[in-house]
Each structure stands twice: as C-alpha cells, then as structure tokens.
Design an enzyme around this catalytic site. Structure first.
Site, PDB file in Angstrom:
ATOM      1  N   ASP A  69     -22.985 -36.073  32.719  1.00 22.59           N
ATOM      2  CA  ASP A  69     -23.340 -35.232  33.957  1.00 22.59           C
ATOM      3  C   ASP A  69     -22.292 -35.368  34.690  1.00 22.59           C
ATOM      4  O   ASP A  69     -21.898 -35.691  34.952  1.00 22.59           O
ATOM      5  CB  ASP A  69     -24.589 -35.334  33.727  1.00 22.59           C
TER       6      ASP A  69
HETATM    7  C1  NOJ Z   1     -24.397 -30.094  36.040  1.00 16.08           C
HETATM    8  C2  NOJ Z   1     -26.410 -30.016  35.045  1.00 16.08           C
HETATM    9  O1  NOJ Z   1     -26.928 -30.941  35.003  1.00 16.08           O
HETATM   10  C3  NOJ Z   1     -25.506 -30.199  33.926  1.00 16.08           C
HETATM   11  O2  NOJ Z   1     -26.692 -29.155  32.759  1.00 16.08           O
HETATM   12  C4  NOJ Z   1     -23.906 -29.208  34.127  1.00 16.08           C
HETATM   13  O3  NOJ Z   1     -23.578 -28.432  32.223  1.00 16.08           O
HETATM   14  C5  NOJ Z   1     -23.048 -29.835  34.834  1.00 16.08           C
HETATM   15  N1  NOJ Z   1     -23.732 -29.608  36.051  1.00 16.08           N
HETATM   16  C6  NOJ Z   1     -21.547 -28.759  35.130  1.00 16.08           C
HETATM   17  O4  NOJ Z   1     -22.111 -27.816  35.984  1.00 16.08           O
END
Ligand code: NOJ
Length: 749
Positions: A291
């Site tokens: 993430d």
């Molecule tokens: C953080 C989020 O937790 C995730 O779900 C997302 O895909 C990413 N950022 C990218 O934006």
C-alpha cells in the site's frame, strides 16, 4: 502441348515440395515462445538496477497518500527505474508517459494503475451501497463498465476490489467494501474480479484487479484507520481471509497488502500472509504491491529500524512492488550485493510483474490501451449511465414505511429540504475519479423536479451538513407548511467517510436531526433520505418519522434513482449488509456473533446477568439483511429432501415464496445455518446462501437451496476445515433477525 503440360506439372510438384520444406522449417524456427519464456528472455537482458526499477511504483502529482516525491520522476522512467505509475489517467497522459518509458534501454512498458473503486467516468454507487443490492450480476456489470471506461482511458490496473470484512462503522473505509459478512463478501469479491478482468486481461476492455488490503485491515482496533489488528488465527481464517481466497481463485491478477500489523507483524512484511498463504497455499501467480508507503511505514510501526531494513523485510516476505516508499529503489541493489537479499528473490518478483505486462499485451504494443477514439466513445456511452441508474435503484434500502407513506403521488406538492438536496459532489462519495468535475451528476433536487415539475417543488436547505447554525430552520418550516409532503435529505458529506475518515461520533452530523424534529413538529408527513458512506445513528428519526430510505452515496445517477424509488417506478429491494448500531458504545455489533454462556434471548424482558449493556436495548437498530419493500412476501412450505445427511451427500431444501402484495417486487431470501454443538463455539447463525427473486403480484415460486458438507464446515482449533457430525439449524428468512422458516438437519458419519 503434352510436353508443355508435363513441364507445368513438374513445376507445380517442385513448388509444392519446396513450400512444404519451407513451412516445416518455419514451424521449427518460429515455434512461438511461451509467456514464461518471453519473461525469461527479458529478465536475462536486465541489469540489477533495471530489475529493481520494475519493482518501483511512483504516483503522479495527484497524490492519494501523504505527499509523494516528484523530483526526477521522468528521468527515472527513462533510466529504467520505474515499473509502474499510479494516478496517471487518460490516453493523452498515459501515452506521453509510456513514450518516456520507450526511451529506456530495454523499453519495458509501464503499468498504469488507478483507484477505480466504483466507476470511472460514470460513477456507480459506493461499494457498500452496491453490496446492499445483493445482486451479483449487477455488481459484476458495474465493475465491467468501470473496466471498459478505465481501459479505454489508458489504464491497465485498478486498485479494487477492496474485500475487507468490516464490523465497525466508525471505520471510514466501510464504504469501500461489501460489509460484515464473509460469505456475501466472498461472492461479491468474485463478481468484482470477474467484472474488472472481463474475458481476461489482455483484452482491451479489461483491467487487472487488485484485491486489497491483505489482510484483516477491516479489523483495525476501534475502527481507527491504519490501526493494529489483534485477532485469533481462527477468526483470521474464518472471517477475514475467505473473500481474499475467493478473489484469488477467481483469477485476480494482483493483490495489495495493507497498512496494519496483524498480531504484531505488519502485513507488508508478513511472510505468513504473503508467502505461506497467498503465494504458497493458494498458489497465487500474480504480484503483490504494497500500500502507499507501507514499506516505509514499517519503520513507524517499530518493526524495522530504517528504510534499508524495510526493503529487506518487505521483499523477503513476498511484497513484490513498492508503492511510493522508495525503499526498494534506494536499497534493494545494495541489499543484493551485500547478500542480504538473494538475486533469485528479486528475480521472482520481477518475473511476476513482467508476466502481467506480457499478459496485458504491452510488450507487443505498449500503447495498446491508448486509443483516443475508444476513449471518446466509451466515456460518453449512454448505456453506462443506464446501468448506473439501475444499480443505484437496487442499492437503496427502505428502512421504514409506516402506513405505506411511500411510494409518493406525483401530484402532491413537495417541500424538499436538506443540505444535500442540491449537492452533486456528495452523491459521488469517496474515491471518485473525476473529482472535482461533477457535471454528469443528477442531484436529488433535479431527479425529483423531473418527476413532479418545478411548480410542485419547494426547496430550502435548512442547515449545513455539519455545523451548528439553525438560521435556516424557519425558511424550511415555512415551506414544509405549504406542502403536502416533506422530503428531507440528510447525511454525511462525501469527505466524511473513506480512507482516513474514521469518526468516533457517527450520529447524524451537525443539527440535521434537530432540523428533522423541527419539521416533524409541523405535522406534515415526512420522508427521510439518508445519504452516507457508513451506517449512521439516528434513533429519534427512526422512532418518529414514518418513512426512511437509506440511499448511501449513489453516484452519477443518484437523483434519478432516488426519484424512481420515491415515486414507485422502482420497488426498493436493497438489504443491509452491515448492522446498524443504536449507539457507538454498542460497536462492534454484528449478526454472526458467538452465543456466550449468558446469551440475550431476543424479546426477553429479563436482562439481568445477561450479556449486553444495561443502558441500551440489546438488539441493533437495524440488523444485517434487513430492508423493506412496497410489496410483501410470504414464506411457506419448507421441505427437506432428507433431515439426515452423510458427509458425501447433498440435500435439497426448498420452500415457496409468494408475493402477497399489490406490486411486483424483488426479495432477497437468505439462508442461514447454525451448528448447534461443536468442538469450538459457533456463531448464532451464518449466511450460507441467498437468492434475489423477482415476483409479480400474486406470483409464487419454489426456491431451492443445496446443502453439502462444505456449508457445514468450519475451521477447528488446528485450523483444519472440518464438518463435525451433529445437529444444524436451518433458517430461511428475509433478514438475519426475521427468520420465517426453520428446521434441523443431522450430519451423520
Ligand atoms: C492507500 C489506500 O489504502 C489504497 O487502498 C489505495 O489503493 C492506495 N492508497 C493508492 O491510492
């Protein structure tokens, strides 16, 4: 003449002979390589730095996390230091960036990923709303359309579906998943993967799915985003992992790990989750992306001391791609040279990523998804809007309808009141790709105006969503008095649920419930619309106001879909997929809890020495699976092909469903099982199947469910999936609390 003819024959024979030899030799020398061979042939050309580059992902300047580094981005792409970009969208932008990648030494194409969570240009209802439709075909279709639009816009990859089971509505991200139930969540996970990936990645109308957040992110302590998860092995396997497994088995191309730690080990550096379970037991062949910054986040967790250790732990535990932490690009090569990370480990991650690039067809044509013509066509396709309206109708849940106040009559003069009545942005909810362009959104005001006409529609804002001013109340009361019916639309602003939007207080925000009380005092009949990204608490309203529709955030077609339901053009069929608490203090509250040794018996007045809170009614406000209709359904005639079954047998359970009301409607019939006595305490009921059935007024249909050993199994204390012999309750109903038909089944050895 004869000589000429025989000469010609000889020539033809000679030609055929030569042709045959030629085609044989062609067949040998041009035997197409398998994708894995092609992957290896690229890998063999790569330097260590280029390999590490494939594992590195940057964001564009549109950040969906803490500020990202923007310096050197283009140069890094040219230098082969970037394998993927996120947050770049549109044919023009992706083509321009791919061109830069084509200037790198090996010309390895970039992957473009984006959070296409609930629609792309056309915004569909938020996932929690769509889940309330219990309509797997519609859910798949919504993901399909999102994929068609996104892929036409140069994208290869969506960071969806989010399959985290969520039992805590304070957690802002409940809006992004399917709710609290594991079985339903698994079915929806499969539908979404199928929708995104269509007939397979490599088709120009498909995007790779990314199943997230692996794992157990939904169980963050207290619903506080990014928080720790502390759970038993059994709960992990039984409640939180199955939707991930279902998505992996459905062929999801990629996974994303998560910000949280699980029992002290950050998911991003978790070998057990990534290597043992996902890549091991489940034999997942795609790749795992971290993430946003979660590799670096392990330093804050206190799991590693610095970015180099973070990279070491992440790659060794199975995390293939680094989203925005720069830990890999800055440290991996050195770690390999120092012998801390085996080159084989890096190669394995690179191969997984290259394989997806091959499967997408990007090595054959890096601009395969870059057609302006297709982009223009798909982003304005009127069919997509139609589908968005259809699933928005199906996502609405009718919570209350005393004396059949709904549906409304178009001739009634309406006072439309509330801070969300004219809002467009808030209808889109969190994760809307085209923010802040809301030009394609139908507001509730517009939808209702279209139905009743300008002259029959009065409007007042009444108050803001989340402040304390009541200065607008008088105007709202005045128009309510002039109307036959009041439609009051309240809820949350779209920025109030979503990532990093956890809230300790989930009551209707601001003075909105005071506004409802003030309008109620006029004596006018009131319909309440609640727009939100999570279950809210609105006890006074639920006790007093005759009609309530929970509309969530419904996307581009919100206003039309809401008007369709208000005026009976669509008979509501949505059912809650997450329990609505009475107070925050009741959280977590979910239907499939264990029984305790001092259980509360529903309806019982004696609550002394019984589990629960003494200052609160012991049931939730609205249970899982609940939702009303403008018609009524009767459940009768329960039949079981046998009341005993052996582990290798399957039994048929059937009943008759009748539409006893005056209009056609859909019912979500729910099939629950309870294992009465087992080696581990089992939930009071568990959803094991469901069907959504459309019946005309007066129509009856026999509905069948099958029960096999699988449906009776659970994880025992050795984490073995077993069905233990004994008695099982069979329950069929219209919600988890409203069980209409019941019997028992014996599993015998
Ligand atoms: C953080 C989020 O937790 C995730 O779900 C997302 O895909 C990413 N950022 C990218 O934006």
């Amino acid at each position: 003449m004869t000589t000429k003819l025989s000469k010609a024959c000889v020539l033809i024979i000679l030609f055929c002979f030569i042709f045959q030899i030629h085609s044989k030799s062609n067949a040998n020398s041009f035997k197409p390589k398998s994708l894995n061979e092609r992957v290896d042939s690229v890998l063999n050309l790569m330097t260590l730095h280029e390999k590490v580059g494939q594992l590195n992902q940057y964001s564009s300047s549109w950040a969906t996390g803490p500020e990202s580094h923007q310096e050197n981005k283009f140069q890094d792409i040219k230098d082969g230091k970037v394998g993927s970009m996120l947050n770049v969208k549109g044919v023009e932008a992706t083509r321009a960036m791919q061109k830069i990648a084509m200037q790198s030494r090996l010309k390895i194409p970039l992957l473009f990923g984006f959070d296409v969570i609930h629609g792309y240009k056309i915004t569909f209802p938020i996932p929690l709303a769509e889940a309330s439709s219990w309509d797997l075909e519609e859910i798949e279709k919504s993901a399909r359309i999102a994929a068609i639009e996104a892929s036409a816009s140069g994208l290869h990859w969506t960071f969806a579906p989010m399959v985290d089971i969520a039992r805590d509505p304070r957690w802002g991200r409940v809006m992004e998943g399917a709710g609290e139930d594991t079985y339903l969540g698994s079915e929806i996970a499969k539908a979404r993967v199928k929708g995104f990936q269509g007939k397979g990645i490599g088709n120009t109308d498909a995007v790779m799915a990314c199943v997230k957040h692996f794992a157990a992110y939904g169980a963050a302590i207290g619903g506080r985003d990014y928080n720790s998860v502390d759970m038993s092995e059994r709960t992990l396997w039984e409640v939180y992992l199955p939707p991930f497994k279902a998505a992996a088995m459905a062929g999801a191309a990629t996974f994303m790990n998560s910000f949280n730690d699980v029992n002290g080990v950050p998911a991003t550096g978790n070998t057990y989750l990534q290597r043992d379970i996902l890549k091991g037991k489940w034999n997942f062949k795609g790749f795992i992306v971290s993430d946003w910054g979660s590799i670096g986040g392990m330093i804050s967790h206190g799991f590693v001391g610095n970015s180099k250790e973070a990279a070491n732990v992440a790659i060794n535990s199975g995390n293939d791609m680094d989203m925005e932490s720069r830990s890999y690009i800055e440290n991996l090569a050195a770690l390999v040279k120092e012998g801390k990370v085996a080159i084989g480990t890096v190669d394995e991650s690179v191969k997984r990523i290259l394989l997806k690039k091959f499967e997408l067809g990007l090595f054959d044509d890096p601009y395969k998804f870059c057609s302006e013509k297709r982009e223009n066509q798909e982003l304005t396709n009127p069919q997509h809007r139609k589908s968005a309206r259809q699933i928005a109708q199906k996502s609405i849940v009718l919570l209350k309808n005393d004396n059949d106040l709904l549906p409304l009559n178009k001739k009634q003069k309406v006072a439309l009141i509330g801070p969300l009545a004219k809002s467009k942005n808030d209808m889109l909810g969190s994760w809307n790709v085209y923010w802040p362009d809301n030009s394609d959104v139908v507001s509730q005001y517009e939808g209702i105006e279209q139905r009743v006409g300008k002259n029959n529609l009065l409007y007042a804002k009444g108050c803001e969503v989340n402040d304390s001013s009541k200065t607008g109340f008088d105007e709202a009361i005045a128009i309510a008095k002039q109307a036959d019916i009041v439609i009051l639309t309240v809820g949350e602003k779209s920025g109030m649920s979503g990532e990093a939007r956890s809230r300790s207080n989930i009551h209707l925000p601001g003075v909105q419930e005071d506004l409802i009380k003030a309008i109620y005092a006029t004596g006018k009949p009131i319909v309440i619309l609640i727009n939100a990204g999570r279950p809210l608490i609105f006890n006074w309203t639920a006790d007093h106001v005759p009609a309530i529709l929970y509309t969530w955030w419904l996307g581009s077609e919100a206003g039309n879909a809401i008007a369709d339901v208000l005026y009976g053009d669509y008979n509501p069929s949505g059912k809650l997929t997450i329990t609505f608490p009475r107070e925050e203090g009741q959280i977590p509250v979910y239907y499939n809890h264990l029984n305790t040794g001092r259980p509360y018996v529903r309806g019982s007045a004696d609550t002394t020495y019984i589990t629960g809170y003494n200052d609160l009614v012991r049931t939730p406000r609205f249970p899982f699976g609940f939702g009303l209709s403008y018609t009524s359904f009767n459940y009768s005639n329960l039949k079981m092909s046998s009341t005993k079954m052996k582990p290798n047998e399957m039994i048929d359970i059937s009943f008759t469903l009748t539409n006893t009301g005056k209009v056609k409607g859909e019912e979500v019939v729910q099939f629950y099982i309870r294992d009465e006595v087992a080696s581990l305490v089992r939930p009071v009921k568990e959803l094991k199947d469901f069907q959504k059935i459309m019946l005309l007024s007066g129509e009856s249909r026999d509905i069948h469910f099958k029960v096999d050993k699988e449906k009776l199994s659970f994880y025992n204390n050795k984490i073995d999936w077993v069905a233990e012999s004994g008695t099982f309750q069979i329950m069929i109903g219209s919600s988890s609390e409203n069980i209409e038909l019941k019997d028992t089944l014996q599993l015998v050895d």
